[in-house]
Design a protein around this motif. Structure first.
Motif, PDB file in Angstrom:
ATOM      1  N   VAL A  93      -1.674   8.306  -2.433  1.00  0.00           N
ATOM      2  CA  VAL A  93      -0.749   9.473  -2.051  1.00  0.00           C
ATOM      3  C   VAL A  93       0.273   9.055  -0.693  1.00  0.00           C
ATOM      4  O   VAL A  93       1.396   9.081  -0.562  1.00  0.00           O
ATOM      5  CB  VAL A  93      -1.351  10.817  -2.016  1.00  0.00           C
ATOM      6  CG1 VAL A  93      -0.151  11.801  -1.477  1.00  0.00           C
ATOM      7  CG2 VAL A  93      -1.672  11.317  -3.594  1.00  0.00           C
ATOM      8  N   LYS A  94      -0.509   8.708   0.277  1.00  0.00           N
ATOM      9  CA  LYS A  94       0.049   8.167   1.536  1.00  0.00           C
ATOM     10  C   LYS A  94       0.997   7.153   1.043  1.00  0.00           C
ATOM     11  O   LYS A  94       1.986   6.911   1.693  1.00  0.00           O
ATOM     12  CB  LYS A  94      -1.056   7.648   2.335  1.00  0.00           C
ATOM     13  CG  LYS A  94      -0.467   7.102   3.843  1.00  0.00           C
ATOM     14  CD  LYS A  94      -1.460   6.814   4.842  1.00  0.00           C
ATOM     15  CE  LYS A  94      -0.923   6.492   6.220  1.00  0.00           C
ATOM     16  NZ  LYS A  94      -2.228   6.049   7.058  1.00  0.00           N
ATOM     17  N   ALA A  95       0.285   5.876   0.149  1.00  0.00           N
ATOM     18  CA  ALA A  95       1.472   5.005   0.103  1.00  0.00           C
ATOM     19  C   ALA A  95       2.722   5.437  -0.856  1.00  0.00           C
ATOM     20  O   ALA A  95       3.791   4.982  -0.664  1.00  0.00           O
ATOM     21  CB  ALA A  95       0.652   3.807  -0.779  1.00  0.00           C
ATOM     22  N   GLN A 148     -15.445   3.885  -9.022  1.00  0.00           N
ATOM     23  CA  GLN A 148     -14.155   3.542  -8.226  1.00  0.00           C
ATOM     24  C   GLN A 148     -12.725   3.846  -8.935  1.00  0.00           C
ATOM     25  O   GLN A 148     -12.790   3.818 -10.324  1.00  0.00           O
ATOM     26  CB  GLN A 148     -14.063   2.478  -7.439  1.00  0.00           C
ATOM     27  CG  GLN A 148     -15.498   1.730  -6.777  1.00  0.00           C
ATOM     28  CD  GLN A 148     -15.537   2.899  -5.552  1.00  0.00           C
ATOM     29  OE1 GLN A 148     -14.597   2.717  -4.776  1.00  0.00           O
ATOM     30  NE2 GLN A 148     -16.637   3.356  -5.172  1.00  0.00           N
ATOM     31  N   VAL A 149     -11.791   4.288  -8.397  1.00  0.00           N
ATOM     32  CA  VAL A 149     -10.588   4.438  -9.126  1.00  0.00           C
ATOM     33  C   VAL A 149     -10.069   3.094  -9.390  1.00  0.00           C
ATOM     34  O   VAL A 149     -10.022   2.241  -8.487  1.00  0.00           O
ATOM     35  CB  VAL A 149      -9.431   5.254  -7.847  1.00  0.00           C
ATOM     36  CG1 VAL A 149      -8.089   5.151  -8.536  1.00  0.00           C
ATOM     37  CG2 VAL A 149      -9.838   6.599  -7.644  1.00  0.00           C
ATOM     38  N   THR A 150      -9.708   2.929 -10.804  1.00  0.00           N
ATOM     39  CA  THR A 150      -9.047   1.725 -11.344  1.00  0.00           C
ATOM     40  C   THR A 150      -7.545   1.708 -11.471  1.00  0.00           C
ATOM     41  O   THR A 150      -6.828   0.671 -11.302  1.00  0.00           O
ATOM     42  CB  THR A 150      -9.734   1.195 -12.528  1.00  0.00           C
ATOM     43  OG1 THR A 150      -9.697   2.202 -13.425  1.00  0.00           O
ATOM     44  CG2 THR A 150     -11.268   1.219 -12.272  1.00  0.00           C
ATOM     45  N   THR A 200       4.801  -1.732  -3.405  1.00  0.00           N
ATOM     46  CA  THR A 200       3.599  -1.256  -3.360  1.00  0.00           C
ATOM     47  C   THR A 200       2.449  -1.917  -3.721  1.00  0.00           C
ATOM     48  O   THR A 200       2.897  -2.725  -4.746  1.00  0.00           O
ATOM     49  CB  THR A 200       3.284   0.134  -3.662  1.00  0.00           C
ATOM     50  OG1 THR A 200       2.924   0.550  -4.848  1.00  0.00           O
ATOM     51  CG2 THR A 200       4.178   1.284  -3.019  1.00  0.00           C
ATOM     52  N   GLN A 201       1.165  -1.945  -3.582  1.00  0.00           N
ATOM     53  CA  GLN A 201       0.085  -2.613  -4.044  1.00  0.00           C
ATOM     54  C   GLN A 201      -0.677  -1.504  -5.084  1.00  0.00           C
ATOM     55  O   GLN A 201      -1.969  -1.717  -5.220  1.00  0.00           O
ATOM     56  CB  GLN A 201      -0.846  -3.414  -3.295  1.00  0.00           C
ATOM     57  CG  GLN A 201      -0.066  -4.217  -2.314  1.00  0.00           C
ATOM     58  CD  GLN A 201       0.419  -5.309  -3.196  1.00  0.00           C
ATOM     59  OE1 GLN A 201      -0.377  -6.001  -4.160  1.00  0.00           O
ATOM     60  NE2 GLN A 201       1.614  -5.961  -2.943  1.00  0.00           N
ATOM     61  N   LEU A 202      -0.139  -0.446  -5.405  1.00  0.00           N
ATOM     62  CA  LEU A 202      -0.907   0.586  -6.206  1.00  0.00           C
ATOM     63  C   LEU A 202      -1.242   0.091  -7.462  1.00  0.00           C
ATOM     64  O   LEU A 202      -0.495  -0.667  -8.086  1.00  0.00           O
ATOM     65  CB  LEU A 202      -0.015   1.920  -6.176  1.00  0.00           C
ATOM     66  CG  LEU A 202       0.170   2.562  -4.908  1.00  0.00           C
ATOM     67  CD1 LEU A 202       1.169   3.573  -5.071  1.00  0.00           C
ATOM     68  CD2 LEU A 202      -1.187   3.066  -4.341  1.00  0.00           C
ATOM     69  N   PRO A 203      -2.486   0.465  -7.926  1.00  0.00           N
ATOM     70  CA  PRO A 203      -2.897  -0.010  -9.293  1.00  0.00           C
ATOM     71  C   PRO A 203      -2.410   0.804 -10.366  1.00  0.00           C
ATOM     72  O   PRO A 203      -3.043   1.955 -10.972  1.00  0.00           O
ATOM     73  CB  PRO A 203      -4.529   0.277  -9.298  1.00  0.00           C
ATOM     74  CG  PRO A 203      -4.371   1.352  -8.262  1.00  0.00           C
ATOM     75  CD  PRO A 203      -3.528   1.237  -7.141  1.00  0.00           C
ATOM     76  N   GLU A 245       8.530   0.468 -11.870  1.00  0.00           N
ATOM     77  CA  GLU A 245       9.083  -0.781 -11.348  1.00  0.00           C
ATOM     78  C   GLU A 245       9.315  -0.599  -9.855  1.00  0.00           C
ATOM     79  O   GLU A 245       9.051  -1.802  -9.318  1.00  0.00           O
ATOM     80  CB  GLU A 245      10.529  -1.031 -11.939  1.00  0.00           C
ATOM     81  CG  GLU A 245      10.375  -1.314 -13.589  1.00  0.00           C
ATOM     82  CD  GLU A 245      11.902  -1.180 -14.191  1.00  0.00           C
ATOM     83  OE1 GLU A 245      11.932  -1.877 -15.229  1.00  0.00           O
ATOM     84  OE2 GLU A 245      12.848  -0.977 -13.517  1.00  0.00           O
ATOM     85  N   THR A 246       9.597   0.458  -9.250  1.00  0.00           N
ATOM     86  CA  THR A 246       9.609   0.535  -7.980  1.00  0.00           C
ATOM     87  C   THR A 246       8.304   0.268  -7.461  1.00  0.00           C
ATOM     88  O   THR A 246       8.171  -0.344  -6.103  1.00  0.00           O
ATOM     89  CB  THR A 246      10.181   2.049  -7.475  1.00  0.00           C
ATOM     90  OG1 THR A 246      11.415   2.142  -8.254  1.00  0.00           O
ATOM     91  CG2 THR A 246      10.512   2.133  -6.075  1.00  0.00           C
TER      92      THR A 246
END
Length: 362
Positions: free
Chosen positions: A183-185, A274-276, A128-131, A122-123
């Motif tokens: 990981v940076k995000a 690519q990472v999905t 963030t926009q992480l998948p 949820e956080t």
């Protein structure tokens, strides 16, 4: 980015309704989901796998529609959770995560994993926009299932662990670079306290990273003592304690996903390579970014994506060695709690010995 602590409810112990489970595989090869190691704060186990009617009842309850039809439900392979992938009549896929089976013994830090994953996802969706999977429902009491569960969206892709052998050097570098940026995000998020997620969000975390990390270390050593596991207790406590002042250099609690970059938790598109998506956010704490998954053994491409490569000297070296010793100890102890999980105990013991020897020379 700074996140204020949130309140996290603690739910009573409940058990899952009994029932048989059987189905044919659902997934095409391009679909995978979150099957990482995890558990629950509110229940140590399930009495049995949920039956098909229970799964359908839960899904209908979540979406408040009796017309929703579950065509199939497949039990996925997971290290700790009981994880199910359900296919609806409209073709959509949902992931249902339940606590471990009744005969699975948990380590101290694993008892809040299911709740931690819900809070973390949820956080991440908010900041963030992480998948990552989207939480559809978290029920601390389980409803029709009778046991706590987490329902999530399903991310398309195959596990990196299944595809690693067929990737070219260039494809793997691109994946590592993407993981570094992810990981940076993750580590850009911060909180006001250190420690395990359920404590931080309940405003019961630690004020220093040294206190939080040493508490984590002591918890796994007590787990080891409970099972009479042979590890160098005195050496671990002495050499980490001797270097623990280096931990005081960490003054800002950052989100640390311990299993980030684990090949089991990284999803890849079979065609584009690519990472999905990223899954497996049950083992998350707030502390030193150097403890994040991927940092200890990252490739050059990974650190390109991360934006920096920490120089392994002085404080940085000491902290990484302490985290290596902690991770190795967790693996050793987990092997004795769950010997059929496929953990390489000898490799973990070697890593622990090397880390302690290097700490002894600092």
């Amino acid at each position: 980015m700074h996140l204020p602590p949130l309140d996290v409810a603690v739910y009573p112990v409940a058990t899952m309704s009994r029932g048989s489970y059987s189905s044919r595989p659902i997934r095409p090869s391009s679909i995978a989901s979150s099957t990482s190691s995890s558990s629950s704060a509110s229940s140590r186990s399930c009495t049995a796998s949920p039956d098909f009617p229970s799964i359908q009842k839960v899904i209908r309850s979540v979406f408040r529609s009796s017309s929703i039809k579950v065509l199939q439900a497949e039990r996925l392979q997971g290290q700790l959770h009981q994880v199910y992938l359900s296919k609806l009549a409209d073709g959509s896929l949902l992931v249902l995560k339940c606590p471990p089976a009744y005969n699975v013994r948990l380590l101290r830090h694993e008892k809040y994993f299911l709740e931690t994953e819900r809070t973390t996802l949820e956080t991440l969706h908010e900041y963030t926009q992480l998948p990552v999977p989207q939480v559809i429902k978290f029920d601390g009491q389980g409803g029709a299932l009778g046991s706590p569960y987490l329902m999530m969206s399903c991310i398309p892709g195959r596990k990196l662990s299944e595809m690693a052998a067929s990737l070219t050097t260039s494809e793997r570098s691109n994946i590592d670079r993407t993981l570094g940026s992810h990981v940076k995000a993750l580590t850009a998020l911060s909180a006001t306290q250190f420690g395990m997620t359920h404590r931080v969000f309940a405003k019961k975390g630690c004020n220093t990273w040294r206190e939080a990390f040493l508490s984590l270390l002591e918890a796994i050593l007590r787990d080891a003592e409970d099972m009479l596991v042979t590890v160098p207790y005195d050496s671990i406590r002495y050499y980490i304690g001797k270097s623990s002042h280096f931990l005081d250099e960490v003054t800002q609690p950052r989100l640390v996903a311990m299993d980030a970059c684990d090949p089991q938790d990284v999803l890849i598109n079979e065609q584009t390579k690519q990472v999905t998506g990223l899954v497996g956010f049950s083992n998350v704490i707030w502390g030193d970014p150097l403890m994040s998954g991927g940092i200890a053994d990252g490739s050059d491409a990974f650190f390109e994506g991360l934006g920096e490569c920490p120089a392994r000297v002085g404080s940085v070296k000491a902290r990484i060695l302490m985290y290596t010793a902690y991770r190795a100890t967790v693996r050793i102890v987990a092997h004795h709690y769950r010997p059929h999980q496929g953990i390489d105990e000898l490799d973990a013991r070697r890593a622990l010995s090397y880390a302690l020897n290097d700490l002894a020379q600092m």
